[in-house]
Motif scaffolding. Structure first.
Motif, PDB file in Angstrom:
ATOM      1  N   ASN A  17      12.384  -7.072   2.334  1.00 51.60           N
ATOM      2  CA  ASN A  17      12.321  -7.858   1.089  1.00 51.60           C
ATOM      3  C   ASN A  17      11.076  -7.555   0.287  1.00 51.60           C
ATOM      4  O   ASN A  17      11.096  -7.566  -0.937  1.00 51.60           O
ATOM      5  N   GLU A  18       9.977  -7.270   0.999  1.00 54.45           N
ATOM      6  CA  GLU A  18       8.730  -6.983   0.274  1.00 54.45           C
ATOM      7  C   GLU A  18       8.830  -5.670  -0.480  1.00 54.45           C
ATOM      8  O   GLU A  18       8.328  -5.541  -1.594  1.00 54.45           O
ATOM      9  N   MET A  19       9.478  -4.685   0.137  1.00 50.57           N
ATOM     10  CA  MET A  19       9.692  -3.402  -0.557  1.00 50.57           C
ATOM     11  C   MET A  19      10.562  -3.650  -1.792  1.00 50.57           C
ATOM     12  O   MET A  19      10.278  -3.137  -2.885  1.00 50.57           O
ATOM     13  N   LEU A  20      11.601  -4.448  -1.627  1.00 46.68           N
ATOM     14  CA  LEU A  20      12.506  -4.721  -2.762  1.00 46.68           C
ATOM     15  C   LEU A  20      11.758  -5.446  -3.880  1.00 46.68           C
ATOM     16  O   LEU A  20      11.974  -5.176  -5.065  1.00 46.68           O
ATOM     17  N   GLN A  21      10.883  -6.346  -3.471  1.00 45.79           N
ATOM     18  CA  GLN A  21      10.095  -7.096  -4.449  1.00 45.79           C
ATOM     19  C   GLN A  21       9.219  -6.138  -5.267  1.00 45.79           C
ATOM     20  O   GLN A  21       9.160  -6.192  -6.489  1.00 45.79           O
ATOM     21  N   LYS A  22       8.575  -5.218  -4.554  1.00 47.20           N
ATOM     22  CA  LYS A  22       7.714  -4.207  -5.214  1.00 47.20           C
ATOM     23  C   LYS A  22       8.548  -3.368  -6.168  1.00 47.20           C
ATOM     24  O   LYS A  22       8.164  -3.096  -7.303  1.00 47.20           O
ATOM     25  N   CYS A  23       9.714  -2.963  -5.664  1.00 45.55           N
ATOM     26  CA  CYS A  23      10.604  -2.113  -6.462  1.00 45.55           C
ATOM     27  C   CYS A  23      11.012  -2.845  -7.746  1.00 45.55           C
ATOM     28  O   CYS A  23      10.982  -2.277  -8.844  1.00 45.55           O
ATOM     29  N   SER A  24      11.336  -4.122  -7.609  1.00 49.55           N
ATOM     30  CA  SER A  24      11.727  -4.930  -8.782  1.00 49.55           C
ATOM     31  C   SER A  24      10.593  -5.059  -9.779  1.00 49.55           C
ATOM     32  O   SER A  24      10.826  -5.040 -10.988  1.00 49.55           O
ATOM     33  N   GLU A  25       9.364  -5.232  -9.253  1.00 54.26           N
ATOM     34  CA  GLU A  25       8.219  -5.364 -10.174  1.00 54.26           C
ATOM     35  C   GLU A  25       8.042  -4.083 -10.966  1.00 54.26           C
ATOM     36  O   GLU A  25       7.788  -4.098 -12.163  1.00 54.26           O
ATOM     37  N   LYS A  26       8.197  -2.938 -10.277  1.00 53.06           N
ATOM     38  CA  LYS A  26       8.001  -1.654 -10.962  1.00 53.06           C
ATOM     39  C   LYS A  26       9.178  -1.320 -11.872  1.00 53.06           C
ATOM     40  O   LYS A  26       9.002  -0.781 -12.954  1.00 53.06           O
ATOM     41  N   PHE A  27      10.391  -1.614 -11.407  1.00 56.04           N
ATOM     42  CA  PHE A  27      11.595  -1.217 -12.151  1.00 56.04           C
ATOM     43  C   PHE A  27      12.573  -2.396 -12.205  1.00 56.04           C
ATOM     44  O   PHE A  27      13.517  -2.468 -11.414  1.00 56.04           O
ATOM     45  N   PRO A  28      12.341  -3.330 -13.155  1.00 52.57           N
ATOM     46  CA  PRO A  28      13.158  -4.548 -13.180  1.00 52.57           C
ATOM     47  C   PRO A  28      14.662  -4.286 -13.357  1.00 52.57           C
ATOM     48  O   PRO A  28      15.469  -5.109 -12.967  1.00 52.57           O
ATOM     49  N   SER A  29      15.028  -3.135 -13.906  1.00 51.82           N
ATOM     50  CA  SER A  29      16.470  -2.947 -14.128  1.00 51.82           C
ATOM     51  C   SER A  29      17.208  -2.442 -12.890  1.00 51.82           C
ATOM     52  O   SER A  29      18.435  -2.323 -12.901  1.00 51.82           O
ATOM     53  N   ILE A  30      16.501  -2.156 -11.812  1.00 50.05           N
ATOM     54  CA  ILE A  30      17.211  -1.763 -10.582  1.00 50.05           C
ATOM     55  C   ILE A  30      17.772  -3.020  -9.910  1.00 50.05           C
ATOM     56  O   ILE A  30      17.086  -4.030  -9.786  1.00 50.05           O
ATOM     57  N   ASP A  31      19.032  -2.925  -9.532  1.00 53.33           N
ATOM     58  CA  ASP A  31      19.708  -4.046  -8.863  1.00 53.33           C
ATOM     59  C   ASP A  31      19.353  -3.951  -7.365  1.00 53.33           C
ATOM     60  O   ASP A  31      19.910  -3.123  -6.655  1.00 53.33           O
ATOM     61  N   GLY A  45      17.374   2.524   1.454  1.00 56.01           N
ATOM     62  CA  GLY A  45      15.988   2.588   1.933  1.00 56.01           C
ATOM     63  C   GLY A  45      15.121   2.933   0.739  1.00 56.01           C
ATOM     64  O   GLY A  45      14.244   3.788   0.797  1.00 56.01           O
ATOM     65  N   ILE A  46      15.377   2.235  -0.361  1.00 57.28           N
ATOM     66  CA  ILE A  46      14.758   2.600  -1.653  1.00 57.28           C
ATOM     67  C   ILE A  46      13.248   2.415  -1.650  1.00 57.28           C
ATOM     68  O   ILE A  46      12.535   3.039  -2.434  1.00 57.28           O
ATOM     69  N   GLY A  47      12.738   1.555  -0.764  1.00 55.52           N
ATOM     70  CA  GLY A  47      11.288   1.316  -0.743  1.00 55.52           C
ATOM     71  C   GLY A  47      10.819   0.794  -2.086  1.00 55.52           C
ATOM     72  O   GLY A  47      11.394  -0.139  -2.659  1.00 55.52           O
ATOM     73  N   THR A  48       9.785   1.433  -2.625  1.00 58.37           N
ATOM     74  CA  THR A  48       9.229   0.954  -3.901  1.00 58.37           C
ATOM     75  C   THR A  48       9.920   1.588  -5.107  1.00 58.37           C
ATOM     76  O   THR A  48       9.452   1.452  -6.232  1.00 58.37           O
ATOM     77  N   GLY A  49      10.994   2.314  -4.868  1.00 61.20           N
ATOM     78  CA  GLY A  49      11.834   2.785  -5.984  1.00 61.20           C
ATOM     79  C   GLY A  49      11.525   4.168  -6.515  1.00 61.20           C
ATOM     80  O   GLY A  49      12.020   4.542  -7.585  1.00 61.20           O
ATOM     81  N   ASN A  50      10.754   4.965  -5.781  1.00 60.81           N
ATOM     82  CA  ASN A  50      10.307   6.247  -6.332  1.00 60.81           C
ATOM     83  C   ASN A  50      11.432   7.243  -6.608  1.00 60.81           C
ATOM     84  O   ASN A  50      11.339   8.025  -7.550  1.00 60.81           O
ATOM     85  N   SER A  77       0.816  -1.220   0.000  1.00 56.34           N
ATOM     86  CA  SER A  77       0.000   0.000   0.000  1.00 56.34           C
ATOM     87  C   SER A  77       0.850   1.271   0.000  1.00 56.34           C
ATOM     88  O   SER A  77       0.313   2.372  -0.029  1.00 56.34           O
ATOM     89  N   TYR A  78       2.190   1.121   0.028  1.00 56.24           N
ATOM     90  CA  TYR A  78       3.048   2.299   0.233  1.00 56.24           C
ATOM     91  C   TYR A  78       2.772   3.433  -0.762  1.00 56.24           C
ATOM     92  O   TYR A  78       2.531   4.578  -0.369  1.00 56.24           O
ATOM     93  N   ASP A  79       2.769   3.117  -2.049  1.00 51.02           N
ATOM     94  CA  ASP A  79       2.599   4.178  -3.053  1.00 51.02           C
ATOM     95  C   ASP A  79       1.243   4.864  -2.921  1.00 51.02           C
ATOM     96  O   ASP A  79       1.120   6.063  -3.137  1.00 51.02           O
ATOM     97  N   ARG A  80       0.234   4.076  -2.530  1.00 55.14           N
ATOM     98  CA  ARG A  80      -1.099   4.645  -2.341  1.00 55.14           C
ATOM     99  C   ARG A  80      -1.117   5.538  -1.085  1.00 55.14           C
ATOM    100  O   ARG A  80      -1.594   6.663  -1.123  1.00 55.14           O
ATOM    101  N   ASP A  81      -0.524   5.031  -0.014  1.00 55.35           N
ATOM    102  CA  ASP A  81      -0.547   5.767   1.254  1.00 55.35           C
ATOM    103  C   ASP A  81       0.175   7.117   1.171  1.00 55.35           C
ATOM    104  O   ASP A  81      -0.140   8.040   1.920  1.00 55.35           O
ATOM    105  N   LEU A  82       1.155   7.182   0.279  1.00 53.68           N
ATOM    106  CA  LEU A  82       1.905   8.433   0.124  1.00 53.68           C
ATOM    107  C   LEU A  82       0.986   9.607  -0.162  1.00 53.68           C
ATOM    108  O   LEU A  82       1.269  10.742   0.195  1.00 53.68           O
ATOM    109  N   LYS A  83      -0.107   9.274  -0.841  1.00 51.74           N
ATOM    110  CA  LYS A  83      -1.015  10.343  -1.279  1.00 51.74           C
ATOM    111  C   LYS A  83      -2.063  10.668  -0.225  1.00 51.74           C
ATOM    112  O   LYS A  83      -2.838  11.588  -0.376  1.00 51.74           O
ATOM    113  N   THR A  84      -2.035   9.878   0.864  1.00 48.62           N
ATOM    114  CA  THR A  84      -3.049  10.116   1.901  1.00 48.62           C
ATOM    115  C   THR A  84      -2.476  11.063   2.937  1.00 48.62           C
ATOM    116  O   THR A  84      -1.357  10.868   3.419  1.00 48.62           O
TER     117      THR A  84
END
Ligand SMILES: C[S@@+](CC[C@H](N)C(=O)[O-])C[C@H]1O[C@@H](n2cnc3c(N)ncnc32)[C@H](O)[C@@H]1O
Length: 340
Positions: free
Chosen positions: A205-219, A181-186, A140-147
């Motif tokens: 790991n869950e944040m990293l997973q989200k980040c990878s889904e959004k931006f696969p080229s981030i290591d 502390g990249i979180g979802t990669g914003n 929910s991180y990206d959504r919560d940012l806007k709340t």
């Protein structure tokens, strides 16, 4: 094929294979005369087991990896983080031994003092743990940012501060940057279009997973501020946004030293985070919030470690950085540091 044949094929010994069998990692077929029989599937599996052993995984970690092979990256990532922590601990120990050898003073109290500093450092690197359960926030991180939250919104100026971080870093094609502390990669993802290789470090790991889904080229790399999973002088710049306030004040100096360790010559750092100018400013803001009856905000601030900006600047200057600051609100600041 029989034991001898498979052992020679994967360059190991029958004894080693029997050990993995005992540990339940591999189950050969048994022929009528009780000889062990292996097929191509066993060869593949043994190769994976041997490879994971070679990078230091225990048999129980290997079992977990085999049970969940599509998550092999996750397991390798975890192991890399463990190895980095061990490597840093070894480095700290060697540095202390060097100091002990170099020092003319070999009196017991002097050795003990150096060992105590080392002990404290080991403890600091290890004791951080996630009190906020960031894994559970990843979805929910990206959504919560806007709340909007509390009487003041901690994410007010979010886009603006991230854009300023990118502008100040002024990354060039071919550079390597780490976002901690990249979180979802914003933030980290904003460097990709500039031809930068981005490494995203996070303890979740869950944040990293989200980040990878959004931006696969981030290591993406599992790790934390006090033991960065990066080699010395291996990145051109570091960014971190809304993350450093999860590290205790007295450990921020070590976090800054870690950033300095991994930065190459003329490295740049951006720390965009919740902080106060100094202790008096912290007191002023907390009193203001309390007088407005915004106790929820007061409690939220007290639950984390908003930096003392002047101490942060001092830590950076001590390491030879030229520092400038930008302030967006009572609590949101950006610190830019460039090595002379
Ligand atoms: C509030 S989020 C910020 C994410 C992102 N940087 C942004 O600006 O949107 C904080 C992130 O920092 C990570 N984090 C917190 N403490 C950390 C630590 N000690 N080491 C590494 N990551 C940490 C959390 O797991 C989480 O993903």
């Amino acid at each position: 094929m029989q034991m001898k044949e498979i052992a020679s094929l994967v360059h190991t010994t029958p004894r080693t294979i029997r050990f993995y069998e005992e540990k339940g990692l591999i189950s050969p077929y048994k022929s009528a005369n009780h000889y062990r029989q292996f097929d191509e599937g066993h060869v593949e599996k043994l190769r994976v087991i041997l490879a994971l052993r070679e990078v230091g995984m225990s048999t129980s970690q290997i079992r977990e990896t085999l049970e969940d092979q599509h998550a092999i990256d996750h397991h390798l990532n975890r192991q890399r983080s463990v190895l980095y922590s061990e490597w840093l601990e070894m480095k700290d120990m060697i540095t202390t031994i060097d100091e002990m050898v170099k020092s003319c003073d070999k009196a017991s109290h002097s050795l003990y003092e150096k060992a105590s500093i080392l002990k404290d450092l080991k403890k600091k690197r290890k004791r951080w743990h996630d009190r906020w359960n960031f894994d559970s926030q990843a979805d929910s991180y990206d959504r919560d940012l806007k709340t909007e939250g509390y009487g003041f919104n901690i994410h007010a100026h979010y886009e603006e501060v991230l854009a300023e971080a990118v502008r100040l870093i002024d990354a060039g094609m071919g550079e390597v940057g780490a976002d901690i502390g990249i979180g979802t990669g914003n933030l980290g993802s904003q460097f990709l279009s500039k031809g930068v290789s981005v490494i995203g470090v996070d303890q979740s790991n869950e944040m990293l997973q989200k980040c990878s889904e959004k931006f696969p080229s981030i290591d993406v790399r599992n790790g934390h501020f006090l033991a960065l999973p990066l080699m010395d002088q291996s990145v051109d710049f570091i960014t971190t946004s809304y993350a450093l306030h999860h590290v205790e004040e007295e450990e921020k100096q070590l976090a800054v030293e870690e950033m300095d360790r991994v930065l190459a010559h003329r490295g740049r750092i951006v720390i965009a985070d919740l902080m106060f100018e100094n202790e008096a400013d912290r007191k002023r803001v907390l009193e203001k919030l309390a007088s407005e009856g915004n106790l929820e905000a007061v409690r939220a601030i007290e639950d984390e470690w908003y930096a003392n900006r002047s101490q942060l600047i001092h830590a950076l200057e001590q390491l030879g950085y030229i520092v400038s600051v930008h302030q967006y609100s009572d609590i949101l600041h950006l610190v830019y540091a460039e090595k002379e």
